[in-house]
Design an enzyme around this catalytic site. Structure first.
Site, PDB file in Angstrom:
ATOM      1  N   HIS A 126       2.517  -3.709  24.150  1.00 47.52           N
ATOM      2  CA  HIS A 126       1.242  -4.229  23.621  1.00 47.52           C
ATOM      3  C   HIS A 126       1.358  -5.720  23.280  1.00 47.52           C
ATOM      4  O   HIS A 126       0.631  -6.216  22.417  1.00 47.52           O
ATOM      5  CB  HIS A 126       0.789  -3.465  22.366  1.00 47.52           C
ATOM      6  CG  HIS A 126       0.884  -1.973  22.489  1.00 47.52           C
ATOM      7  ND1 HIS A 126      -0.170  -1.195  22.917  1.00 47.52           N
ATOM      8  CD2 HIS A 126       1.926  -1.121  22.276  1.00 47.52           C
ATOM      9  CE1 HIS A 126       0.199   0.080  22.942  1.00 47.52           C
ATOM     10  NE2 HIS A 126       1.486   0.147  22.563  1.00 47.52           N
ATOM     11  N   SER A 153      -1.773 -33.545  32.906  1.00 49.65           N
ATOM     12  CA  SER A 153      -3.217 -33.564  32.692  1.00 49.65           C
ATOM     13  C   SER A 153      -3.730 -34.973  32.931  1.00 49.65           C
ATOM     14  O   SER A 153      -3.041 -35.952  32.633  1.00 49.65           O
ATOM     15  CB  SER A 153      -3.522 -33.133  31.256  1.00 49.65           C
ATOM     16  OG  SER A 153      -4.774 -33.652  30.838  1.00 49.65           O
ATOM     17  N   LYS A 182       0.635 -33.297  28.091  1.00 47.70           N
ATOM     18  CA  LYS A 182       0.618 -31.998  28.747  1.00 47.70           C
ATOM     19  C   LYS A 182       1.607 -31.845  29.891  1.00 47.70           C
ATOM     20  O   LYS A 182       1.841 -32.761  30.663  1.00 47.70           O
ATOM     21  CB  LYS A 182      -0.780 -31.725  29.298  1.00 47.70           C
ATOM     22  CG  LYS A 182      -1.818 -31.557  28.219  1.00 47.70           C
ATOM     23  CD  LYS A 182      -1.835 -30.171  27.658  1.00 47.70           C
ATOM     24  CE  LYS A 182      -2.840 -29.350  28.444  1.00 47.70           C
ATOM     25  NZ  LYS A 182      -2.835 -27.972  28.047  1.00 47.70           N
ATOM     26  N   GLU A 225       0.092 -20.417  37.516  1.00 46.19           N
ATOM     27  CA  GLU A 225      -1.313 -20.019  37.381  1.00 46.19           C
ATOM     28  C   GLU A 225      -1.947 -19.775  38.747  1.00 46.19           C
ATOM     29  O   GLU A 225      -2.749 -18.859  38.931  1.00 46.19           O
ATOM     30  CB  GLU A 225      -2.102 -21.092  36.637  1.00 46.19           C
ATOM     31  CG  GLU A 225      -1.727 -21.202  35.170  1.00 46.19           C
ATOM     32  CD  GLU A 225      -2.310 -22.461  34.548  1.00 46.19           C
ATOM     33  OE1 GLU A 225      -3.468 -22.434  34.127  1.00 46.19           O
ATOM     34  OE2 GLU A 225      -1.603 -23.483  34.509  1.00 46.19           O
TER      35      GLU A 225
END
Ligand code: ARG
Length: 462
Positions: free
Chosen positions: A155, A276, A282, A289
């Site tokens: 979980h 970024s 970043k 992804e």
């Protein structure tokens, strides 16, 4: 002039021509189309259906066309519709009327079925090689991290300590099944459809077995209607590809999660991360992804194919021309993802301290504490209750199980003794899960040994 112009008295509309043509995407089958045609031509001559001279002319012509396509010398034309008729048109232009004999006893319906099988067989082999490289890397990484303790989750809540090696080996197992599924798909697709004709076979005495042997198939397809209308091998591949992508996507998701500031279990190499355009600080896991994102694409390809096929009456229907872009997309996507995920993982730096810290102090040893009480004679359900109370006490006090005193422990149960501390140390917790398939270093070493032997058995000899 069209290869099928005889029955027509008026020209094809330009819109029809464009809408009907598949050459823009099926040109990638040119190599397999020519290989199939050469095998067919050899067989036609062997059966005395064409002469040896005609055979040699056709084969030489086809070989030249193959080279010229590779050198970019030939321009495909939508007027010739698809790869099959483009090549036949090139052949007739090159060698004249003899070229018109190539299509004897054959239809584009069995021809495209053959081409797709040849194409997919080769792609599956390439995908298998990429998969094996990833598997090899997972074993290397696992071998380095047998003692790297990390929290295991259920979980997404800290559950029990495991090792990074054990975690990576879980992916090894998933990918092993993916590879076996692909091998199975290849086994089932490896049957030769030529001789099925458009749908009802042919009147010519073709030697199907000879064509099959030349092309390395396990045998010939058994039913002409099935052979030209079946695309389950394409579907099966896309199903395998979808499952494989799902596995890669879960791994990608963990990499994304683990590289957050909050987790900091892993840092991606600069070469496999991006920045970024606005936020200077970043470093984003875009590659992981995209693997996660492209998984949706491959599922889409599978659904496209299932939907195309679901209501088609036997045998061939032109709807089936739509199978190619979905299949090609699935093949390309899986290959691209496998190609990039391997070096991404190889160059990632795992943070052992943060992983170990994550495993400590989060009650990941609560089950060990309960198991300790069971060894002291308590029934498990009672032990569970006692430990639950101790955990609640710790939470209220802002403490952890390792830091409770002997006296505090005895308030929960008189059976607690000094040995409780070693029983609940994270290292001992891991080391004691020696069960086959478990995370203890000794069990993982055994798993690694078995996995290496399997990997060796998968590698092609030579
Ligand atoms: N381009 C076609 C396809 O990919 C080849 C088979 C066409 N057959 C036909 N009878 N129209 O499906």
């Amino acid at each position: 002039m069209k290869l099928w112009s005889g029955r027509f008295s008026r020209q094809t509309d330009k819109l029809t021509e464009d809408f009907n043509a598949s050459i823009a995407f099926d040109s990638r089958l040119y190599h397999h189309d020519i290989t199939g045609s050469i095998a067919h031509t050899r067989m036609l001559a062997r059966q005395g259906i064409i002469s040896v001279t005609e055979r040699d002319l056709i084969i030489a012509g086809l070989e030249e066309i193959r080279q010229e396509i590779e050198q970019g010398k030939l321009e495909f034309s939508p007027a010739a519709e698809d790869i099959h008729m483009n090549i036949e048109t090139f052949l007739i232009a090159k060698i004249g009327d003899v070229g018109k004999k190539l299509h004897t006893g054959r239809s584009r319906n069995d021809q495209v079925a053959l081409d797709l099988r040849l194409y997919l067989r080769q792609e599956i082999e390439e995908i298998q090689d990429l998969l094996l490289k990833l598997e090899e890397l997972l074993l290397e990484l696992a071998a380095e991290h047998i003692e790297t303790i990390m929290p295991g989750y259920t979980h997404l809540q800290k559950a029990q300590p495991v090792s990074l090696a054990h975690h990576l080996m879980a992916y090894f197992e998933m990918l092993r099944r993916d590879l076996e599924r692909l091998q199975d798909t290849k086994k089932r697709l490896n049957y030769m459809p030529l001789g099925s004709g458009a749908l009802a076979g042919t009147v010519f005495d073709l030697d199907r077995q000879y064509v099959s042997d030349q092309l390395g198939f396990s045998g010939i397809t058994r039913n002409s209607l099935d052979a030209v209308s079946d695309r389950d091998f394409v579907l099966e591949f896309c199903a395998c590809a979808s499952i494989m992508m799902m596995h890669m996507s879960r791994l990608a998701e963990e990499i994304i999660l683990w590289s957050t500031h909050e987790f900091s279990f892993v840092e991606l190499d600069d070469a496999f991360a991006t920045g970024s355009s606005i936020m200077p600080q970043k470093k984003n896991p875009d590659i992981a992804e995209l693997i996660r994102g492209k998984t949706g694409r491959v599922y889409g390809d599978l659904i496209t194919l299932l939907t195309i096929m679901k209501a088609l009456p036997l045998a061939y229907n032109k709807d089936m021309q739509e199978d190619k872009e979905a299949l090609f997309d699935a093949v390309d996507t899986v290959k691209k993802c496998l190609l990039v995920i391997t070096p991404l993982l190889q160059t990632a730096r795992f943070n052992r301290e943060n992983m170990a810290r994550g495993a400590r102090g989060g009650f990941t040893n609560a089950t060990d504490l309960a198991d300790y009480l069971v060894r002291k004679g308590l029934p498990f359900r009672d032990a569970h209750e006692v430990v639950g109370k101790a955990v609640l006490y710790c939470i209220e006090k802002g403490s952890v199980l390792e830091e409770l005193s002997r006296e505090e422990y005895q308030r929960f149960s008189p059976v607690f003794e000094e040995d409780v501390y070693s029983a609940i140390s994270i290292t001992n917790s891991l080391a004691s899960r020696q069960i086959a398939g478990g995370p203890a270093p000794i069990a993982v070493k055994a798993a690694l040994q078995e996995a290496r032997a399997w990997l060796r058995s998968q590698k092609k000899p030579g």
